[in-house]
Design a protein around this motif. Structure first.
Motif, PDB file in Angstrom:
ATOM      1  N   ARG A 128     -27.284 -84.265  19.316  1.00 21.16           N
ATOM      2  CA  ARG A 128     -26.450 -83.446  19.932  1.00 21.16           C
ATOM      3  C   ARG A 128     -25.776 -82.804  19.152  1.00 21.16           C
ATOM      4  O   ARG A 128     -24.552 -81.350  19.350  1.00 21.16           O
ATOM      5  N   SER A 129     -25.215 -82.510  17.605  1.00 25.37           N
ATOM      6  CA  SER A 129     -24.679 -82.355  17.047  1.00 25.37           C
ATOM      7  C   SER A 129     -25.534 -80.670  16.247  1.00 25.37           C
ATOM      8  O   SER A 129     -26.973 -80.552  15.508  1.00 25.37           O
ATOM      9  N   THR A 130     -25.036 -79.071  17.226  1.00 23.86           N
ATOM     10  CA  THR A 130     -25.664 -78.106  16.345  1.00 23.86           C
ATOM     11  C   THR A 130     -25.218 -77.419  14.870  1.00 23.86           C
ATOM     12  O   THR A 130     -26.358 -77.521  13.940  1.00 23.86           O
ATOM     13  N   ARG A 131     -24.221 -78.649  14.538  1.00 23.67           N
ATOM     14  CA  ARG A 131     -24.105 -78.253  12.804  1.00 23.67           C
ATOM     15  C   ARG A 131     -25.071 -78.987  12.133  1.00 23.67           C
ATOM     16  O   ARG A 131     -25.440 -78.580  11.025  1.00 23.67           O
ATOM     17  N   TRP A 132     -25.714 -80.353  12.525  1.00 22.01           N
ATOM     18  CA  TRP A 132     -26.758 -80.439  11.996  1.00 22.01           C
ATOM     19  C   TRP A 132     -27.820 -80.192  12.095  1.00 22.01           C
ATOM     20  O   TRP A 132     -28.606 -80.211  11.547  1.00 22.01           O
ATOM     21  N   THR A 133     -28.282 -80.082  13.456  1.00 23.40           N
ATOM     22  CA  THR A 133     -29.721 -79.328  13.752  1.00 23.40           C
ATOM     23  C   THR A 133     -29.796 -78.493  13.418  1.00 23.40           C
ATOM     24  O   THR A 133     -31.274 -77.647  13.272  1.00 23.40           O
ATOM     25  N   HIS A 134     -28.870 -76.995  13.318  1.00 23.80           N
ATOM     26  CA  HIS A 134     -29.280 -75.706  13.313  1.00 23.80           C
ATOM     27  C   HIS A 134     -28.924 -75.678  12.138  1.00 23.80           C
ATOM     28  O   HIS A 134     -29.501 -74.243  11.286  1.00 23.80           O
ATOM     29  N   ASP A 135     -27.989 -76.423  11.753  1.00 26.19           N
ATOM     30  CA  ASP A 135     -27.120 -75.935   9.801  1.00 26.19           C
ATOM     31  C   ASP A 135     -27.351 -76.650   8.912  1.00 26.19           C
ATOM     32  O   ASP A 135     -28.532 -75.625   7.616  1.00 26.19           O
ATOM     33  N   LEU A 136     -27.404 -78.012   8.394  1.00 26.57           N
ATOM     34  CA  LEU A 136     -27.789 -78.660   7.582  1.00 26.57           C
ATOM     35  C   LEU A 136     -29.328 -79.500   7.560  1.00 26.57           C
ATOM     36  O   LEU A 136     -29.690 -79.197   6.377  1.00 26.57           O
ATOM     37  N   LEU A 137     -29.454 -79.772   9.084  1.00 28.99           N
ATOM     38  CA  LEU A 137     -30.847 -80.233   8.450  1.00 28.99           C
ATOM     39  C   LEU A 137     -31.820 -79.308   8.184  1.00 28.99           C
ATOM     40  O   LEU A 137     -32.408 -79.825   6.925  1.00 28.99           O
ATOM     41  N   PRO A 138     -32.072 -77.548   8.274  1.00 30.43           N
ATOM     42  CA  PRO A 138     -33.229 -77.304   7.577  1.00 30.43           C
ATOM     43  C   PRO A 138     -32.651 -76.999   6.109  1.00 30.43           C
ATOM     44  O   PRO A 138     -33.170 -76.806   5.149  1.00 30.43           O
ATOM     45  N   LEU A 139     -31.051 -76.695   5.688  1.00 31.72           N
ATOM     46  CA  LEU A 139     -31.239 -76.672   4.281  1.00 31.72           C
ATOM     47  C   LEU A 139     -31.224 -77.948   3.444  1.00 31.72           C
ATOM     48  O   LEU A 139     -31.717 -77.781   1.945  1.00 31.72           O
ATOM     49  N   LEU A 140     -31.077 -79.151   4.586  1.00 27.92           N
ATOM     50  CA  LEU A 140     -31.641 -80.315   3.711  1.00 27.92           C
ATOM     51  C   LEU A 140     -33.000 -80.543   3.602  1.00 27.92           C
ATOM     52  O   LEU A 140     -33.795 -80.507   2.251  1.00 27.92           O
ATOM     53  N   THR A 141     -33.947 -80.296   4.430  1.00 28.59           N
ATOM     54  CA  THR A 141     -35.312 -80.177   4.103  1.00 28.59           C
ATOM     55  C   THR A 141     -35.602 -79.698   3.441  1.00 28.59           C
ATOM     56  O   THR A 141     -36.939 -79.495   3.049  1.00 28.59           O
ATOM     57  N   LYS A 142     -35.543 -78.155   3.255  1.00 26.96           N
ATOM     58  CA  LYS A 142     -36.205 -77.134   2.738  1.00 26.96           C
ATOM     59  C   LYS A 142     -35.947 -77.486   1.109  1.00 26.96           C
ATOM     60  O   LYS A 142     -37.347 -77.005   0.318  1.00 26.96           O
TER      61      LYS A 142
END
Length: 235
Positions: free
Chosen positions: A201-215
């Motif tokens: 439910r955290s947009t900070r996680w799903t929209h910001d941080l997770l894509p940065l980590l995944t790359k």
């Protein structure tokens, strides 16, 4: 000094895990610590009934070989190694790690418990390309760690591969690995699921941080789900 840690995952003969845990908790914890190591935690792998996982640390790389030699060449291991080894199919799945930053190592109680906990410990492993990881580690410690804490799962440690050569070859470690790991503890399985829901439910996680980590990743993350034994400090 920088602590060095081993994440050890053993594959055991069917039905032998409790045999090894009983031997380990009763006979092998204090002698290892007397030799200069610190046993942070020992666990049943919830997802595989024939897997035993444990974490131990050393003050630094320079003292690791000395501590290992003191224990494995000593009388306690000599007395119990046949019984311990008889439970194991493979004991070479070992990652050599160190804290990812100055304040990301374990800070566990000095007193060792002696009661079976109702708790869940997770170890999340991110697999990175060779010789990469500085940017990932900095991002995780600076941005992800506080978010995880805010959502109820403060990392108990953030670790990364120790790149130095294994200086005790009698105990192999996995080579060619480059990982970042974070460790968390939950009251029970439901508390872990609630944390996952909060992350989702955290947009900070799903929209910001997770894509940065995944790359940064070489392949998908891996998560161990672990039940501490009665004498595990980490719980």
């Amino acid at each position: 000094m920088t602590e060095v840690l081993e994440l050890r995952q053993y594959t055991l003969h069917p039905g032998k895990r409790d045999v090894l845990i009983d031997l380990f908790d009763r006979q092998l914890v204090e002698p290892q610590e007397a030799a200069g190591m610190r046993i942070h935690g020992q666990f049943r792998d919830i997802d595989d009934e024939d897997r035993f996982v444990w974490l131990r640390g050393f003050p630094d790389l320079a003292t690791r070989a000395e501590a290992l030699a003191a224990f494995y060449d000593g009388p306690v291991w000599r007395a119990h190694r046949e019984a311990a080894n008889a439970t194991m199919i493979d004991s070479d799945d070992v990652l050599l790690l160190r804290p990812a930053a100055e304040d990301t190592g374990f800070d566990l109680p000095a007193t060792r418990p002696d009661a079976e906990p109702s708790a869940l410990v997770t170890v999340t492993l991110y697999h990175l390309p060779p010789r990469a990881g500085d940017e990932f580690a900095e991002l995780f410690v600076r941005e992800v760690r506080p978010l995880l804490a805010d959502l109820g799962a403060p990392p108990l440690a953030c670790l990364r591969t120790e790149p130095s050569e294994n200086d005790y070859p009698a105990l192999p470690v996995r080579t060619g690995e480059n990982v970042f790991a974070w460790v968390a503890a939950y009251a029970d399985h439901d508390a872990h699921l609630e944390h996952i829901r909060k992350l989702g439910r955290s947009t900070r996680w799903t929209h910001d941080l997770l894509p940065l980590l995944t790359k940064h990743l070489a392949r998908g993350p891996e998560q161990l789900h672990l039940a501490p034994t009665a004498r595990s400090r980490l719980r």
